[in-house]
Design a protein around this motif. Structure first.
Motif, PDB file in Angstrom:
ATOM      1  N   GLY A  25      10.067   3.166  -0.921  1.00  0.00           N
ATOM      2  CA  GLY A  25       9.581   2.098  -1.779  1.00  0.00           C
ATOM      3  C   GLY A  25       8.260   1.547  -1.293  1.00  0.00           C
ATOM      4  N   LEU A  26       8.049   0.276  -1.575  1.00  0.00           N
ATOM      5  CA  LEU A  26       6.805  -0.373  -1.177  1.00  0.00           C
ATOM      6  C   LEU A  26       6.660  -0.443   0.330  1.00  0.00           C
ATOM      7  CD1 LEU A  26       6.570  -3.307  -3.745  1.00  0.00           C
ATOM      8  CD2 LEU A  26       5.156  -1.253  -3.626  1.00  0.00           C
ATOM      9  N   GLY A  27       7.797  -0.383   1.053  1.00  0.00           N
ATOM     10  CA  GLY A  27       7.720  -0.412   2.510  1.00  0.00           C
ATOM     11  C   GLY A  27       6.902   0.739   3.069  1.00  0.00           C
ATOM     12  N   ASN A  28       6.938   1.890   2.392  1.00  0.00           N
ATOM     13  CA  ASN A  28       6.170   3.050   2.843  1.00  0.00           C
ATOM     14  C   ASN A  28       4.732   3.017   2.354  1.00  0.00           C
ATOM     15  OD1 ASN A  28       9.099   3.853   2.742  1.00  0.00           O
ATOM     16  ND2 ASN A  28       8.279   5.627   3.791  1.00  0.00           N
ATOM     17  N   MET A  29       4.546   2.616   1.118  1.00  0.00           N
ATOM     18  CA  MET A  29       3.218   2.728   0.518  1.00  0.00           C
ATOM     19  C   MET A  29       2.387   1.475   0.714  1.00  0.00           C
ATOM     20  SD  MET A  29       1.867   5.270  -1.186  1.00  0.00           S
ATOM     21  CE  MET A  29       0.178   5.506  -1.745  1.00  0.00           C
ATOM     22  N   TRP A  30       3.027   0.325   0.744  1.00  0.00           N
ATOM     23  CA  TRP A  30       2.296  -0.930   0.844  1.00  0.00           C
ATOM     24  C   TRP A  30       2.249  -1.409   2.294  1.00  0.00           C
ATOM     25  CZ3 TRP A  30       4.859  -6.211   0.383  1.00  0.00           C
ATOM     26  CH2 TRP A  30       3.912  -7.229   0.382  1.00  0.00           C
ATOM     27  N   LYS A  31       3.400  -1.449   2.945  1.00  0.00           N
ATOM     28  CA  LYS A  31       3.458  -2.012   4.294  1.00  0.00           C
ATOM     29  C   LYS A  31       3.121  -1.012   5.381  1.00  0.00           C
ATOM     30  CE  LYS A  31       6.461  -4.681   7.362  1.00  0.00           C
ATOM     31  NZ  LYS A  31       7.805  -5.285   7.549  1.00  0.00           N
ATOM     32  N   PHE A  32       3.625   0.214   5.271  1.00  0.00           N
ATOM     33  CA  PHE A  32       3.446   1.199   6.342  1.00  0.00           C
ATOM     34  C   PHE A  32       1.979   1.453   6.696  1.00  0.00           C
ATOM     35  CE2 PHE A  32       2.881   5.621   7.724  1.00  0.00           C
ATOM     36  CZ  PHE A  32       3.613   5.588   8.902  1.00  0.00           C
ATOM     37  N   ASN A 256      11.407  10.676   3.506  1.00  0.00           N
ATOM     38  CA  ASN A 256      10.797   9.419   3.928  1.00  0.00           C
ATOM     39  C   ASN A 256       9.529   9.656   4.747  1.00  0.00           C
ATOM     40  OD1 ASN A 256      10.830   6.581   4.067  1.00  0.00           O
ATOM     41  ND2 ASN A 256      11.734   6.636   6.087  1.00  0.00           N
ATOM     42  N   VAL A 257       9.609  10.597   5.697  1.00  0.00           N
ATOM     43  CA  VAL A 257       8.451  10.900   6.551  1.00  0.00           C
ATOM     44  C   VAL A 257       7.320  11.520   5.739  1.00  0.00           C
ATOM     45  CG1 VAL A 257       7.635  12.347   8.463  1.00  0.00           C
ATOM     46  CG2 VAL A 257       9.786  11.100   8.673  1.00  0.00           C
ATOM     47  N   LEU A 258       7.652  12.459   4.860  1.00  0.00           N
ATOM     48  CA  LEU A 258       6.614  13.107   4.051  1.00  0.00           C
ATOM     49  C   LEU A 258       5.914  12.101   3.144  1.00  0.00           C
ATOM     50  CD1 LEU A 258       8.332  16.477   3.036  1.00  0.00           C
ATOM     51  CD2 LEU A 258       6.482  16.126   4.695  1.00  0.00           C
ATOM     52  N   TYR A 259       6.683  11.186   2.596  1.00  0.00           N
ATOM     53  CA  TYR A 259       6.102  10.162   1.736  1.00  0.00           C
ATOM     54  C   TYR A 259       5.144   9.280   2.537  1.00  0.00           C
ATOM     55  CZ  TYR A 259       5.928   6.388  -1.714  1.00  0.00           C
ATOM     56  OH  TYR A 259       5.504   5.449  -2.608  1.00  0.00           O
ATOM     57  N   ALA A 260       5.574   8.861   3.747  1.00  0.00           N
ATOM     58  CA  ALA A 260       4.705   8.038   4.597  1.00  0.00           C
ATOM     59  C   ALA A 260       3.460   8.816   5.011  1.00  0.00           C
ATOM     60  CB  ALA A 260       5.486   7.577   5.827  1.00  0.00           C
ATOM     61  N   LEU A 261       3.635  10.104   5.287  1.00  0.00           N
ATOM     62  CA  LEU A 261       2.499  10.945   5.680  1.00  0.00           C
ATOM     63  C   LEU A 261       1.473  11.031   4.552  1.00  0.00           C
ATOM     64  CD1 LEU A 261       1.171  12.984   7.650  1.00  0.00           C
ATOM     65  CD2 LEU A 261       2.576  14.769   6.578  1.00  0.00           C
ATOM     66  N   LEU A 262       1.946  11.317   3.338  1.00  0.00           N
ATOM     67  CA  LEU A 262       1.031  11.417   2.204  1.00  0.00           C
ATOM     68  C   LEU A 262       0.380  10.070   1.889  1.00  0.00           C
ATOM     69  CD1 LEU A 262       3.047  13.807  -0.137  1.00  0.00           C
ATOM     70  CD2 LEU A 262       0.872  14.291   0.981  1.00  0.00           C
ATOM     71  N   ALA A 263       1.138   8.985   2.050  1.00  0.00           N
ATOM     72  CA  ALA A 263       0.562   7.655   1.836  1.00  0.00           C
ATOM     73  C   ALA A 263      -0.595   7.415   2.797  1.00  0.00           C
ATOM     74  CB  ALA A 263       1.630   6.573   2.013  1.00  0.00           C
ATOM     75  N   GLY A 264      -0.396   7.804   4.054  1.00  0.00           N
ATOM     76  CA  GLY A 264      -1.461   7.652   5.041  1.00  0.00           C
ATOM     77  C   GLY A 264      -2.665   8.514   4.727  1.00  0.00           C
TER      78      GLY A 264
END
Length: 442
Positions: A25-32, A256-264
């Motif tokens: 959710g937003l925790g990965n894309m907004w906060k992470f 979860n990790v892949l999503y955070a990676l792509l967000a970064g």
């Protein structure tokens, strides 16, 4: 849960997509991204992945096992499996936490919808005063209107049930999220000068790590997996007995990790190309990034896609969060699903209105140096959720005797998981709780 709800289950693929949708959710894309920027970039990202293995995956599997074993909501599952109402009362913490989390999460999700509309219409880029634009938005009644839109969309999904509502919704949105992530990542990586941002995000500098970085990484690993909210316990109640919970846990963790990676890979190249400070906090998304999109070719299109991506991620999580109190109300009071969704959704919306108003300039809803919105966020995220996580680790690790049968791991993997659940995860989650509660100061 009522007998008719027992037949409404996830398919194998639908469950994994829905669980991933809850976690990313937003925790990965907004906060992470901004937390990563504040605490060391690549080194923090690696630390986050370690914490995910030590804390996130063991507790995730425990929550799913409790849900499937109890076949009830986040409170009744603990009561059924323990035979004690006291454990059910402890489980109710996550139900209450989810209710109040949804009350402010819907507000932020509404911001993303508003900014998507502003971006596609070009209005977002008609000014260079992005901080002023955000401030004027927060001081209007528009956030409440968009909060209502988010709540209505979420309710429409939940009214249709598990397989026809939650699963079907996630089967559409999760692939859409992947397409948007890849499209925006390719666009960001193609920017001239993107290498500096990639290096910051992927080239570790361990000298930047501190004890505080470790505690923040622990907290992010816990929160990014939707743990302690009762969502995974509730979703676990809808999982087929033939589903491998171990494999599902790994799939959700990898997603979860892949999503955070792509967000970064979207955010860091963009902010470095346009000389935006990566440590500026939540304003990174709603103030700094619009400035970056305005300076790039087709910025209105890519900016709109970015905020649509945020909105999709927010609503997939909102569906899982609101399902927790809906399942509780339906089972406890015997309400039909439509009635439970409408009543709980309405109460949740009304509970969120004061939080939305507290973010304006009028201080009447602020106290102790924080707006009401920030207080609800702080208490739920930093106190209620870690306590709920501790309850699950203790319950599955020490109290419930049937955990091995439900987890269905090989003997070797079960021993490793049980060790992590009994000794490693509780200590680390307790450290997170003490840190965010202000007991541990670094």
């Amino acid at each position: 849960m009522a007998q008719n709800k027992h037949a409404d289950r996830f398919s194998s693929t639908g469950f994994i997509m829905s669980a991933v949708g809850s976690a990313v959710g937003l925790g990965n894309m907004w906060k992470f991204p901004y937390v990563t920027g504040q605490y060391g970039g690549a080194a923090f990202f690696l630390l986050f992945m370690v914490c995910l293995v030590l804390v996130g995956l063991p507790i995730l599997l425990a929550e799913l096992a409790v849900g499937r074993g109890g076949r009830g909501n986040a409170s009744s599952s603990l009561t059924k499996l323990s035979g004690s109402k006291s454990w059910g009362a402890l489980g109710f913490l996550s139900v209450a936490g989810s209710f109040f989390i949804m009350s402010f999460y819907g507000i932020v999700a509404g911001w993303t919808l508003h900014y998507a509309v502003l971006s596609f219409t070009g209005e977002l880029f008609s000014t260079q005063d992005y901080a002023g634009l955000f401030g004027r938005f927060m001081n209007s009644w528009l956030p409440i209107g968009w909060q209502l839109v988010v709540m209505l969309v979420t309710a429409l999904v939940l009214i249709r049930g598990v397989s026809e509502g939650i699963e079907r919704f996630n089967k559409v949105l999760i692939p859409s999220l992947v397409v948007l992530l890849l499209l925006l990542a390719v666009q960001a990586l193609s920017l001239e000068g993107a290498g500096e941002g990639i290096s910051f995000f992927l080239k570790p500098d361990f000298s930047k790590l501190t004890a505080e970085s470790a505690l923040v990484a622990l907290g992010q690993a816990f929160f990014s997996m939707s743990l302690g909210m009762g969502t995974m316990v509730t979703y676990g109640a809808y999982v087929q007995k033939s589903q491998s919970l171990g494999k599902a846990t790994i799939a959700v963790g990898v997603g979860n990790v892949l999503y955070a990676l792509l967000a970064g890979l979207i955010i860091f190249p963009t902010i470095f190309v346009f000389s935006i400070e990566p440590t500026q906090g939540a304003g990174l998304v709603f103030i700094a990034l619009p400035a970056a999109f305005s300076a790039m070719p087709l910025g209105a299109v890519f900016g709109g896609l970015f905020f649509v991506l945020l909105a999709f991620a927010a609503i997939t999580s909102a569906v899982s969060v609101l399902e927790v109190p809906v399942a509780y109300a339906s089972e406890t009071f015997g309400w039909s699903r439509p009635v439970a969704v409408m009543l709980v959704g309405l109460l949740c919306f009304l509970a969120g209105v004061p939080s939305a108003l507290s973010l304006g300039e009028d201080p009447w809803l602020s106290f102790g140096g924080r707006a009401l919105f920030d207080w609800v966020d702080f208490v739920c995220s930093n106190v209620v959720l870690p306590i709920s996580g501790l309850v699950i680790t203790i319950f599955a690790g020490y109290v419930w005797k049937g955990v091995a049968d439900e987890a269905r791991l090989s003997q070797a993997w079960f021993r490793i998981w049980l060790f992590m659940l009994r000794f490693v995860a509780p200590v680390l989650v307790l450290l997170v709780l003490l840190y965010y509660a202000g007991v541990i100061r670094i």
